[in-house]
Motif scaffolding. Structure first.
Motif, PDB file in Angstrom:
ATOM      1  N   GLN A 166       4.090  12.201   7.810  1.00 52.58           N
ATOM      2  CA  GLN A 166       3.212  12.907   8.737  1.00 52.58           C
ATOM      3  C   GLN A 166       1.743  12.565   8.500  1.00 52.58           C
ATOM      4  O   GLN A 166       0.972  12.420   9.446  1.00 52.58           O
ATOM      5  CB  GLN A 166       3.423  14.414   8.602  1.00 52.58           C
ATOM      6  N   SER A 167       1.364  12.440   7.234  1.00 49.02           N
ATOM      7  CA  SER A 167      -0.055  12.234   6.911  1.00 49.02           C
ATOM      8  C   SER A 167      -0.490  10.776   6.987  1.00 49.02           C
ATOM      9  O   SER A 167      -1.689  10.487   7.034  1.00 49.02           O
ATOM     10  CB  SER A 167      -0.348  12.774   5.500  1.00 49.02           C
ATOM     11  N   SER A 168       0.467   9.849   6.981  1.00 54.69           N
ATOM     12  CA  SER A 168       0.106   8.426   6.972  1.00 54.69           C
ATOM     13  C   SER A 168      -0.177   7.875   8.362  1.00 54.69           C
ATOM     14  O   SER A 168      -0.560   6.718   8.490  1.00 54.69           O
ATOM     15  CB  SER A 168       1.224   7.600   6.318  1.00 54.69           C
ATOM     16  N   GLY A 169       0.008   8.688   9.394  1.00 54.42           N
ATOM     17  CA  GLY A 169      -0.227   8.228  10.762  1.00 54.42           C
ATOM     18  C   GLY A 169      -1.621   7.652  10.986  1.00 54.42           C
ATOM     19  O   GLY A 169      -1.748   6.549  11.544  1.00 54.42           O
ATOM     20  N   PRO A 170      -2.687   8.345  10.548  1.00 52.84           N
ATOM     21  CA  PRO A 170      -4.041   7.785  10.740  1.00 52.84           C
ATOM     22  C   PRO A 170      -4.241   6.450  10.032  1.00 52.84           C
ATOM     23  O   PRO A 170      -4.930   5.569  10.558  1.00 52.84           O
ATOM     24  CB  PRO A 170      -4.950   8.872  10.160  1.00 52.84           C
ATOM     25  N   VAL A 171      -3.646   6.298   8.835  1.00 51.44           N
ATOM     26  CA  VAL A 171      -3.806   5.036   8.102  1.00 51.44           C
ATOM     27  C   VAL A 171      -3.111   3.899   8.841  1.00 51.44           C
ATOM     28  O   VAL A 171      -3.665   2.800   8.985  1.00 51.44           O
ATOM     29  CB  VAL A 171      -3.240   5.164   6.673  1.00 51.44           C
ATOM     30  N   VAL A 172      -1.891   4.161   9.322  1.00 50.37           N
ATOM     31  CA  VAL A 172      -1.185   3.147  10.093  1.00 50.37           C
ATOM     32  C   VAL A 172      -1.951   2.825  11.369  1.00 50.37           C
ATOM     33  O   VAL A 172      -2.013   1.672  11.811  1.00 50.37           O
ATOM     34  CB  VAL A 172       0.245   3.619  10.431  1.00 50.37           C
ATOM     35  N   GLY A 173      -2.588   3.861  11.962  1.00 50.49           N
ATOM     36  CA  GLY A 173      -3.416   3.630  13.148  1.00 50.49           C
ATOM     37  C   GLY A 173      -4.590   2.715  12.853  1.00 50.49           C
ATOM     38  O   GLY A 173      -4.941   1.850  13.671  1.00 50.49           O
ATOM     39  N   GLY A 215       0.806  -1.219   0.000  1.00 52.23           N
ATOM     40  CA  GLY A 215       0.000   0.000   0.000  1.00 52.23           C
ATOM     41  C   GLY A 215       0.831   1.256   0.000  1.00 52.23           C
ATOM     42  O   GLY A 215       0.657   2.147  -0.849  1.00 52.23           O
ATOM     43  N   MET A 216       1.788   1.341   0.908  1.00 53.67           N
ATOM     44  CA  MET A 216       2.623   2.535   1.000  1.00 53.67           C
ATOM     45  C   MET A 216       3.440   2.796  -0.267  1.00 53.67           C
ATOM     46  O   MET A 216       3.645   3.958  -0.637  1.00 53.67           O
ATOM     47  CB  MET A 216       3.530   2.436   2.222  1.00 53.67           C
ATOM     48  N   PRO A 217       3.936   1.766  -0.983  1.00 57.14           N
ATOM     49  CA  PRO A 217       4.653   2.046  -2.237  1.00 57.14           C
ATOM     50  C   PRO A 217       3.819   2.787  -3.275  1.00 57.14           C
ATOM     51  O   PRO A 217       4.394   3.467  -4.139  1.00 57.14           O
ATOM     52  CB  PRO A 217       5.030   0.649  -2.743  1.00 57.14           C
ATOM     53  N   ILE A 218       2.493   2.660  -3.228  1.00 55.20           N
ATOM     54  CA  ILE A 218       1.661   3.431  -4.151  1.00 55.20           C
ATOM     55  C   ILE A 218       1.863   4.914  -3.906  1.00 55.20           C
ATOM     56  O   ILE A 218       2.077   5.709  -4.843  1.00 55.20           O
ATOM     57  CB  ILE A 218       0.170   3.049  -3.978  1.00 55.20           C
ATOM     58  N   ALA A 219       1.798   5.309  -2.639  1.00 54.94           N
ATOM     59  CA  ALA A 219       2.004   6.721  -2.293  1.00 54.94           C
ATOM     60  C   ALA A 219       3.436   7.156  -2.601  1.00 54.94           C
ATOM     61  O   ALA A 219       3.660   8.252  -3.143  1.00 54.94           O
ATOM     62  CB  ALA A 219       1.689   6.946  -0.815  1.00 54.94           C
ATOM     63  N   ASN A 220       4.411   6.316  -2.275  1.00 57.55           N
ATOM     64  CA  ASN A 220       5.806   6.666  -2.543  1.00 57.55           C
ATOM     65  C   ASN A 220       6.079   6.820  -4.032  1.00 57.55           C
ATOM     66  O   ASN A 220       6.847   7.704  -4.448  1.00 57.55           O
ATOM     67  CB  ASN A 220       6.732   5.597  -1.959  1.00 57.55           C
ATOM     68  N   SER A 221       5.449   5.972  -4.841  1.00 58.25           N
ATOM     69  CA  SER A 221       5.629   6.052  -6.286  1.00 58.25           C
ATOM     70  C   SER A 221       5.063   7.361  -6.833  1.00 58.25           C
ATOM     71  O   SER A 221       5.676   8.009  -7.690  1.00 58.25           O
ATOM     72  CB  SER A 221       4.957   4.861  -6.965  1.00 58.25           C
ATOM     73  N   LEU A 239      -7.797   0.802   0.883  1.00 59.71           N
ATOM     74  CA  LEU A 239      -6.527   1.364   1.349  1.00 59.71           C
ATOM     75  C   LEU A 239      -5.681   1.894   0.198  1.00 59.71           C
ATOM     76  O   LEU A 239      -5.000   2.918   0.345  1.00 59.71           O
ATOM     77  CB  LEU A 239      -5.739   0.297   2.110  1.00 59.71           C
ATOM     78  N   ALA A 240      -5.721   1.215  -0.945  1.00 60.15           N
ATOM     79  CA  ALA A 240      -4.948   1.674  -2.107  1.00 60.15           C
ATOM     80  C   ALA A 240      -5.413   3.057  -2.545  1.00 60.15           C
ATOM     81  O   ALA A 240      -4.588   3.925  -2.885  1.00 60.15           O
ATOM     82  CB  ALA A 240      -5.088   0.675  -3.253  1.00 60.15           C
ATOM     83  N   GLY A 241      -6.731   3.273  -2.537  1.00 61.15           N
ATOM     84  CA  GLY A 241      -7.247   4.595  -2.873  1.00 61.15           C
ATOM     85  C   GLY A 241      -6.787   5.656  -1.884  1.00 61.15           C
ATOM     86  O   GLY A 241      -6.443   6.780  -2.260  1.00 61.15           O
ATOM     87  N   ILE A 242      -6.756   5.286  -0.599  1.00 61.91           N
ATOM     88  CA  ILE A 242      -6.309   6.231   0.434  1.00 61.91           C
ATOM     89  C   ILE A 242      -4.824   6.538   0.273  1.00 61.91           C
ATOM     90  O   ILE A 242      -4.400   7.704   0.349  1.00 61.91           O
ATOM     91  CB  ILE A 242      -6.597   5.658   1.833  1.00 61.91           C
ATOM     92  N   TRP A 243      -4.007   5.515   0.021  1.00 61.94           N
ATOM     93  CA  TRP A 243      -2.572   5.739  -0.170  1.00 61.94           C
ATOM     94  C   TRP A 243      -2.315   6.614  -1.385  1.00 61.94           C
ATOM     95  O   TRP A 243      -1.437   7.501  -1.352  1.00 61.94           O
ATOM     96  CB  TRP A 243      -1.842   4.406  -0.336  1.00 61.94           C
ATOM     97  N   ALA A 244      -3.046   6.386  -2.475  1.00 61.06           N
ATOM     98  CA  ALA A 244      -2.870   7.204  -3.676  1.00 61.06           C
ATOM     99  C   ALA A 244      -3.233   8.662  -3.398  1.00 61.06           C
ATOM    100  O   ALA A 244      -2.564   9.586  -3.876  1.00 61.06           O
ATOM    101  CB  ALA A 244      -3.727   6.650  -4.813  1.00 61.06           C
TER     102      ALA A 244
END
Length: 390
Positions: free
Chosen positions: A295-302, A190-196, A276-281
Motif C-alpha cells: 500500500q505504501s510503495s505506490g508513490p515510489v513506484v509512481g 530496492g524493494m528487497p531492502i524493505a522486504n528484508s 531510493l534505498a533510503g526511501i525503501w528502508a
C-alpha cells in the motif's frame, strides 16, 4: 580485535550479497537479460547486413523498365534478378518456385504484381516507388519534358540547429535503455531492502541482531549490499552491451561517446539508487506486514514510472529541469550529455544536488529505522515513528 566486532556493517553487506548470489531467480534473470542484450545487437547486425534476393520476371518492356528502376533504387542489401519472359513461361516458373513474382502491364497501363502465395511487403514497396518513377518519366517525356531535370528525393535535406538526425536517433535508443535499466534495478534491488526489514521485524530476528550489531550499521549493511549488487549488475549489462556493439558489423553512430556517457550514467545511477534505498528502508521500517508495503510503495513506484517516461519522452526545457531533480536526474542528465551540448559544470552541479539528497535521505531513513524497526503493533506513520523513543 576481531573483524566481526570492528566492521559489523561489512558482515551484513556480505550476507546480503551472498544471499542474492545464491538466489536462482536472480541468476537466471541476469543471464536472460545478458542474452537479450547480446541477441538484440546480434539480430540488428544480422538484419542490417543480410542480403535479400528477389527473382523477378517481366512480361513486357514497360514492366522490365520498372524492375530495372527498382533494382537501381534498391538498398545495398537488396538484390534483384530480372528476366523478360512470356506470360506462360513466367507463370510456369512461378509455379515451380524459381520466381518470387511476375510484373505485368495490362491494357489500362496499370501494373499487376503476381506472387505464388504472397508478395513480400519489401518487394511491394520497392516496386510501388519504381512504378511511380517510371510512369512519371513516361508522362514527362510525352509532354516534351526531361525527367532528369525534375526535383528528386534529394531536393529536401534535413538539418538541425543543435545536433543532427543520426545523433537524435541514437539518443532516443539510449534514453530508452538508461530509463529501463534504472527502473528495473530500482525494483529488483530496492524493494528487497524493505522486504528484508519487514521479514526481520515479523520473525523478531531484528531483536537478536540488535543485541549484537548497532542498528545503524545493520541498516548500512543492508543498503550497501544491495547497492553493490545493483551497481555490479548495471556495469555488467553496460559492459556487455558496449562490447557487443563494438563487435557488431553495423557501426553505430557516435559509438565513441557512449562509454563516457555510460560512465556518467553509472555515477548518477549510484546517487539516485541511494536516495531510493533510503526511501525503501523507511517504508520497510514503518510497515509491519508485506501488505502494508504494497500500500505504501505506490508513490515510489509512481516516481519510477515517471523516471521511465521522462527519460523516454522529455525534451527541451523540461528535460533540463529534470536533470537537476534527484532520482530523475539519474536518467535525464546522461541523456542530455548524449546531446554533446552540456558543459562539465552542469552534471557536477546536478551530482552535488543528488549527493545532498542522498545524505538527507539516508540520515532520515536511519532515524526512522532505529525508532520503528522494533515496533510490531501495526503500521506506523512518519509522525508516529518520529515520536517513538530509541
Amino acid at each position: 580485535m576481531s573483524t566481526q566486532s570492528t566492521h559489523p556493517w561489512l558482515i551484513v553487506t556480505l550476507r546480503e550479497v551472498e544471499t542474492k548470489l545464491r538466489d536462482k531467480a536472480f541468476i537466471i534473470s541476469t543471464l536472460v537479460t545478458l542474452v537479450l542484450i547480446i541477441g538484440s545487437i546480434a539480430v540488428t547486425g544480422f538484419l542490417a547486413t543480410r542480403t535479400t534476393q528477389f527473382s523477378m520476371a517481366a512480361t513486357d518492356q514497360a514492366s522490365l523498365a520498372v524492375l530495372k528502376q527498382a533494382s537501381a533504387d534498391a538498398e545495398e542489401n537488396v538484390k534483384f534478378s530480372i528476366s523478360l519472359s512470356t506470360a506462360s513461361e513466367a507463370t510456369a516458373q512461378l509455379e515451380a518456385g524459381t520466381l518470387d513474382a511476375i510484373l505485368t502491364q495490362n491494357s489500362a497501363q496499370k501494373f499487376t504484381l503476381n506472387g505464388a502465395d504472397e508478395v513480400p511487403e519489401e518487394l511491394h514497396g520497392a516496386l510501388r516507388e519504381a512504378t511511380g518513377t517510371v510512369l512519371t518519366g513516361q508522362l514527362l517525356t510525352s509532354a516534351g519534358l526531361n525527367a532528369d531535370q525534375m526535383p528528386g528525393d534529394d531536393a529536401l535535406t534535413i538539418s538541425q540547429l543543435h545536433g543532427d538526425a543520426e545523433r537524435a536517433s541514437m539518443i532516443k535508443v539510449m534514453a530508452l535503455l538508461f530509463s529501463f535499466l534504472f527502473y528495473m534495478s530500482a525494483l529488483i534491488f530496492g524493494m528487497p531492502i524493505a522486504n528484508s526489514v519487514i521479514e526481520e521485524k515479523q520473525n523478531r530476528v531484528v531483536e537478536i541482531l540488535a543485541s549484537a550489531i548497532n542498528l545503524r550499521q545493520l541498516l548500512a549493511g543492508k543498503i550497501l549490499g544491495n547497492v553493490v549488487l545493483a551497481l555490479a549488475q548495471l556495469m555488467l549489462f553496460l559492459a556487455v552491451g558496449l562490447f557487443a556493439a563494438y563487435l557488431s558489423p553495423v557501426q553505430l553512430p557516435f559509438l565513441g561517446v557512449l562509454p563516457a556517457v555510460a560512465g556518467w550514467f553509472v555515477v548518477f545511477f549510484l546517487g539516485g539508487f541511494l536516495v531510493l534505498a533510503g526511501i525503501w528502508a523507511t517504508l520497510g521500517a514503518l510497515a509491519s506486514r508485506t501488505e502494508d508495503l504494497q500500500q505504501s510503495s505506490g508513490p515510489v513506484v509512481g516516481v519510477l514510472m515517471a523516471v521511465l517516461f521522462i527519460g523516454i519522452y522529455a525534451k527541451g526545457g523540461f528535460l533540463v529541469i529534470a536533470s537537476y531533480v534527484p532520482i530523475v536526474s539519474s536518467v535525464a542528465m546522461p541523456i542530455r550529455l548524449l546531446g554533446g551540448e552540456v558543459s562539465l559544470v552542469e552534471p557536477l552541479i546536478s551530482l552535488v544536488i543528488t549527493l545532498a539528497a542522498c545524505w538527507f535521505t539516508i540520515l532520515f531513513a536511519e532515524r526512522i529505522y532505529r525508532r520503528a524497526v522494533m515496533h510490531t503493533g501495526g503500521a506506523l506513520t512518519l509522525r508516529k515513528a518520529l515520536k517513538l523513543e530509541l
